[in-house]
Design an enzyme around this catalytic site. Structure first.
Site, PDB file in Angstrom:
ATOM      1  N   CYS A   1      37.357  40.805   3.073  1.00 48.09           N
ATOM      2  CA  CYS A   1      38.691  40.353   2.657  1.00 48.09           C
ATOM      3  C   CYS A   1      39.468  39.887   3.877  1.00 48.09           C
ATOM      4  O   CYS A   1      39.451  40.552   4.926  1.00 48.09           O
ATOM      5  CB  CYS A   1      39.435  41.490   1.961  1.00 48.09           C
ATOM      6  SG  CYS A   1      41.074  41.034   1.349  1.00 48.09           S
TER       7      CYS A   1
ATOM      8  N   HIS B   1      37.663  40.218  -7.470  1.00 43.43           N
ATOM      9  CA  HIS B   1      38.260  40.594  -6.182  1.00 43.43           C
ATOM     10  C   HIS B   1      39.701  40.086  -6.088  1.00 43.43           C
ATOM     11  O   HIS B   1      40.620  40.838  -5.732  1.00 43.43           O
ATOM     12  CB  HIS B   1      37.409  40.014  -5.054  1.00 43.43           C
ATOM     13  CG  HIS B   1      37.937  40.291  -3.678  1.00 43.43           C
ATOM     14  ND1 HIS B   1      37.322  41.147  -2.800  1.00 43.43           N
ATOM     15  CD2 HIS B   1      39.036  39.807  -3.017  1.00 43.43           C
ATOM     16  CE1 HIS B   1      38.017  41.196  -1.669  1.00 43.43           C
ATOM     17  NE2 HIS B   1      39.060  40.378  -1.779  1.00 43.43           N
ATOM     18  N   GLU B   2      39.907  38.799  -6.398  1.00 42.27           N
ATOM     19  CA  GLU B   2      41.243  38.208  -6.250  1.00 42.27           C
ATOM     20  C   GLU B   2      42.229  38.747  -7.278  1.00 42.27           C
ATOM     21  O   GLU B   2      43.407  38.968  -6.968  1.00 42.27           O
ATOM     22  CB  GLU B   2      41.157  36.679  -6.337  1.00 42.27           C
ATOM     23  CG  GLU B   2      40.283  36.021  -5.286  1.00 42.27           C
ATOM     24  CD  GLU B   2      40.646  36.405  -3.864  1.00 42.27           C
ATOM     25  OE1 GLU B   2      41.814  36.708  -3.600  1.00 42.27           O
ATOM     26  OE2 GLU B   2      39.749  36.421  -3.012  1.00 42.27           O
TER      27      GLU B   2
ATOM     28  N   HIS C   1      43.787  41.943  -6.291  1.00 43.04           N
ATOM     29  CA  HIS C   1      44.937  41.776  -5.392  1.00 43.04           C
ATOM     30  C   HIS C   1      46.245  41.693  -6.177  1.00 43.04           C
ATOM     31  O   HIS C   1      47.278  42.196  -5.722  1.00 43.04           O
ATOM     32  CB  HIS C   1      44.782  40.498  -4.559  1.00 43.04           C
ATOM     33  CG  HIS C   1      44.006  40.664  -3.296  1.00 43.04           C
ATOM     34  ND1 HIS C   1      44.380  41.530  -2.286  1.00 43.04           N
ATOM     35  CD2 HIS C   1      42.865  40.061  -2.860  1.00 43.04           C
ATOM     36  CE1 HIS C   1      43.523  41.458  -1.289  1.00 43.04           C
ATOM     37  NE2 HIS C   1      42.584  40.575  -1.608  1.00 43.04           N
TER      38      HIS C   1
END
Length: 226
Positions: free
Chosen positions: A145, A187-188, A191
């Site tokens: 990341c 993953h994004e 966030h």
């Protein structure tokens, strides 16, 4: 006019003036789709934006990001933000495969993802994105990341996702994504909910090659950053 009425009239003038000023302030505040701080980030950032890193930017990276409003979706600020995020992600100093708006200081549901499942592997923006369903058996794989250099971890992710989002022109899309792009979306989108891959990782370790590459990289914030 008697003295009592004159006094009441004079006394009401400051109150009326305060109400006018307050109304003007509220109209001004709501005339901008983004907050003052968000506009500062969008306007003052170079085309290569500052990328938030842990632990110094944990307040931003750990916050839950809301959807963009209709006014934000139609704003010129959003167009500027998307262009700067795209330049940042593709710059050789970052060279990532995905980027979420909180990583550049904007807590809104915006991500950029490289679509390995499409011809030419384009990087595309996704607004107000949601992961609606996860399919298959989670498989372990390496992840890094931009907000957690120089670490890498082994994370279990689903091989397929159903996502829904808005395109920059306002078109609503729902689609299934498979393979590595599905992993990037997970993953994004994490966030956007204040979740980092290290929260899900089986193991975390230093990526020696990345550490060597970033040896002289500066993580200092811009002078205008609060």
């Amino acid at each position: 006019m008697n003295a009592k009425k004159l006094f009441r009239k004079k006394a009401s003038l400051p109150i009326l003036l305060c109400l006018v000023v307050l109304l003007g302030f509220l109209l001004w505040k709501h005339s901008h789709p983004f907050s003052h701080w968000e506009r500062t980030v969008i306007e003052k950032s170079d085309s290569l934006m500052y990328v938030c890193v842990m632990p110094q930017d944990s307040a931003i990276l750990r916050a839950v990001s809301p959807n963009l409003s209709d006014r934000e979706l139609a704003s010129s600020e959003l167009k500027t933000l998307l262009a700067k995020m795209m330049h940042t992600l593709t710059d050789p100093s970052q060279d990532g495969v995905g980027l979420a708006a909180p990583q550049v200081g904007i807590n809104r549901r915006i991500v950029l993802v490289m679509r390995y499942d499409k011809p030419g592997q384009p990087i595309e923006p996704y607004l107000n994105i949601q992961i609606d369903s996860l399919y298959g058996t989670p498989q372990p794989g390496p992840e890094g990341c931009l907000s957690l250099p120089p670490y890498q971890g082994i994370v279990r992710r689903y091989p397929s996702v159903q996502i829904s989002y808005l395109t920059p022109d306002g078109t609503f899309v729902s689609e299934q994504v498979d393979g590595y792009s599905a992993i990037i979306f997970q993953h994004e989108c994490d966030h956007l909910d204040g979740i980092l891959y290290t929260d899900r990782a089986d193991t975390v370790y230093v990526n020696d090659a990345w550490a060597a590459e970033r040896k002289d990289f500066s993580y200092a914030k811009p002078n205008w950053w609060k």
